[in-house]
Design a protein around this motif. Sequence first.
Motif: not given
Length: 216
Positions: A50-58
């Motif tokens: 979740l954290v990795t995907t959120y950072n990539i999304y940002q």
Amino acid sequence: MEETKINFFKRVKKAIFNFDEYNIFANEKTSKAFWYIFNCILISVLLISLVTTYNIYQVSKSLADVFINEVVDFKIENGKLELEDDVKFEYKDDLNSIQILVDTNKENIEDKNYSNIIAFLNDKVYVYTQGEDMQLFYTNIFNEDFQKSDIDAILTDSNIKKVNAILFIILFISSFIIYTISILFDVLILSLVGLVLNLFIKTNLKYKNIFNISIY
């Protein structure tokens, strides 16, 4: 003897802070130990994904916004990049160490002062990330001519979210498999070491008990 019922979060607390409880863990069914370790892996992998995907999304959303709002109109024709009024564009993000450059007069990037560089040059895209570089020629990427508005239509928030959702699923599944194999291998090695030590100490512990303790 009836086994003591301990919920997952109490197990985590006891496994970390109360080594006296290991006597209970050792004598439980191995299936409970597996249930515990798989839940630990599941929660850890879920949070990491979740954290990795959120950072990539940002980062992806930021780059898309910059491309749509800041990059000048352009078109690619006959494998060459043509900019409106032949202007240059450069964007720098010092926080994430990102540089985006558009310059049709350059053929290569000499100065690599950022960890992540994307440069749109005369006949290719130059990508540099974490010490590795790659060149993608327009003629190999695109089969036909197009212009900036075609890309703008693709870089919508909904499309970025869809890509990140797929990325999350791939990341979660692959990480879960890798973590599970790695941790179970460590548990196996630790239990074998415990078995050898048990022969010298000569306790009444069976391999099942040692294996359960190794999991915790």
